[in-house]
Write a protein that holds these residues in place. Structure first.
Motif, PDB file in Angstrom:
ATOM      1  N   LYS A  15       0.840  -1.201   0.000  1.00  0.00           N
ATOM      2  CA  LYS A  15       0.000   0.000   0.000  1.00  0.00           C
ATOM      3  C   LYS A  15       0.874   1.249   0.000  1.00  0.00           C
ATOM      4  CE  LYS A  15      -3.823  -2.007   2.522  1.00  0.00           C
ATOM      5  NZ  LYS A  15      -4.604  -1.988   3.754  1.00  0.00           N
ATOM      6  N   ALA A  16       0.364   2.283  -0.652  1.00  0.00           N
ATOM      7  CA  ALA A  16       1.061   3.561  -0.670  1.00  0.00           C
ATOM      8  C   ALA A  16       0.043   4.671  -0.881  1.00  0.00           C
ATOM      9  CB  ALA A  16       2.096   3.596  -1.787  1.00  0.00           C
ATOM     10  N   ARG A  17       0.443   5.856  -0.547  1.00  0.00           N
ATOM     11  CA  ARG A  17      -0.432   7.010  -0.775  1.00  0.00           C
ATOM     12  C   ARG A  17      -0.334   7.443  -2.223  1.00  0.00           C
ATOM     13  NH1 ARG A  17      -1.079  10.923   4.127  1.00  0.00           N
ATOM     14  NH2 ARG A  17      -1.289   9.377   5.747  1.00  0.00           N
ATOM     15  N   THR A  18      -1.403   8.024  -2.683  1.00  0.00           N
ATOM     16  CA  THR A  18      -1.414   8.531  -4.043  1.00  0.00           C
ATOM     17  C   THR A  18      -2.309   9.758  -4.105  1.00  0.00           C
ATOM     18  OG1 THR A  18      -1.749   7.927  -6.357  1.00  0.00           O
ATOM     19  CG2 THR A  18      -3.347   7.065  -4.784  1.00  0.00           C
ATOM     20  N   TRP A  19      -2.292  10.426  -5.229  1.00  0.00           N
ATOM     21  CA  TRP A  19      -3.091  11.629  -5.422  1.00  0.00           C
ATOM     22  C   TRP A  19      -4.362  11.278  -6.195  1.00  0.00           C
ATOM     23  CZ3 TRP A  19      -1.711  16.221  -3.290  1.00  0.00           C
ATOM     24  CH2 TRP A  19      -0.406  16.330  -2.829  1.00  0.00           C
ATOM     25  N   SER A  20      -5.419  12.018  -5.899  1.00  0.00           N
ATOM     26  CA  SER A  20      -6.649  11.901  -6.674  1.00  0.00           C
ATOM     27  C   SER A  20      -7.440  13.194  -6.522  1.00  0.00           C
ATOM     28  CB  SER A  20      -7.477  10.715  -6.193  1.00  0.00           C
ATOM     29  OG  SER A  20      -8.022  10.986  -4.920  1.00  0.00           O
ATOM     30  N   THR A  25     -11.898   8.682  -3.784  1.00  0.00           N
ATOM     31  CA  THR A  25     -10.874   7.801  -3.229  1.00  0.00           C
ATOM     32  C   THR A  25     -10.346   6.881  -4.318  1.00  0.00           C
ATOM     33  OG1 THR A  25     -12.007   7.839  -1.106  1.00  0.00           O
ATOM     34  CG2 THR A  25     -10.397   6.068  -1.463  1.00  0.00           C
ATOM     35  N   LYS A 140       8.711   0.101  -2.444  1.00  0.00           N
ATOM     36  CA  LYS A 140       8.113   1.426  -2.584  1.00  0.00           C
ATOM     37  C   LYS A 140       7.826   1.719  -4.058  1.00  0.00           C
ATOM     38  CE  LYS A 140       8.682   6.230  -1.268  1.00  0.00           C
ATOM     39  NZ  LYS A 140       9.544   7.224  -0.648  1.00  0.00           N
ATOM     40  N   ASN A 144       1.136   0.261  -5.289  1.00  0.00           N
ATOM     41  CA  ASN A 144      -0.046   0.513  -6.103  1.00  0.00           C
ATOM     42  C   ASN A 144       0.057  -0.062  -7.517  1.00  0.00           C
ATOM     43  OD1 ASN A 144      -1.291   1.811  -3.965  1.00  0.00           O
ATOM     44  ND2 ASN A 144      -0.597   3.826  -4.610  1.00  0.00           N
TER      45      ASN A 144
END
Length: 185
Positions: A15-20, A25, A140, A144
């Motif tokens: 899991k990782a953070r991403t932009w949207s 979500t 890393k 995603n």
């Protein structure tokens, strides 16, 4: 000085953070089929006056009966033999106390290699092994990513590791992150 460690990656991505867009979500759909896995063994090699190197081997497990699921003594010995041939010098190997590193079969294989000296990391000290930095950087970069097959995952891993091999400064960064002083007194 050579540091060794193993890792693995399944089809489920880290899991990782991403932009949207605000209020939307992002969802990464992952296939639940298959029990494939990619097992990795890597060596971070350093020598004063020479660029640092990354040597690795990969095993792809598709979930078929009789297929190797991970690295055992013979595969690790072949990796060390290849490293010895590529480096062209005796090896001081630093690794953890994993079962495959300490059992009778491995001790026998180590004894047959006069050019190999083993140093064990203390228990629960993965932060002293720069190869852990390689795996963290790799995972890393895979965050995603939702591959459809184990072969597609293996190709992505191979590409990313190959890029790391051509960046000795990055490998030096993984070594520096451990805080170990590798220069002779």
């Amino acid at each position: 000085m050579v540091f060794e460690d193993e890792a693995g990656q399944s089809l489920r991505p880290p899991k990782a953070r991403t932009w949207s867009r605000k209020g939307v979500t992002p969802v990464v759909k992952v296939t639940g089929k298959g029990s494939g896995r990619v097992s990795l063994a890597g060596l971070v090699c350093t020598r004063p006056g020479r660029p640092s190197r990354l040597i690795y081997r990969m095993l792809v497990h598709h979930g078929r009966k009789g297929e190797k699921k991970g690295f055992r003594e013979k595969e690790l010995a072949r990796l060390l033999d290849a490293a010895h041939q590529q480096l062209g010098s005796p090896i001081g190997l630093v690794w953890d106390n994993a079962t495959a590193h300490t059992d009778h079969a491995m001790r026998k294989l180590i004894a047959a290699r006069s050019w190999l000296t083993i140093f064990r990391l203390p228990a629960y000290a993965p932060d002293l092994n720069p190869t852990e930095g390689v795996w963290a950087h790799l995972k890393k970069s895979l965050a995603n990513l939702a591959p459809h097959s184990t072969d597609q995952l293996a190709a992505a891993i191979r590409t990313r590791l190959k890029k790391m091999q051509y960046r000795p400064g990055l490998i030096d960064g993984f070594i520096a992150e451990t805080g170990l002083i590798l220069q002779p007194p």
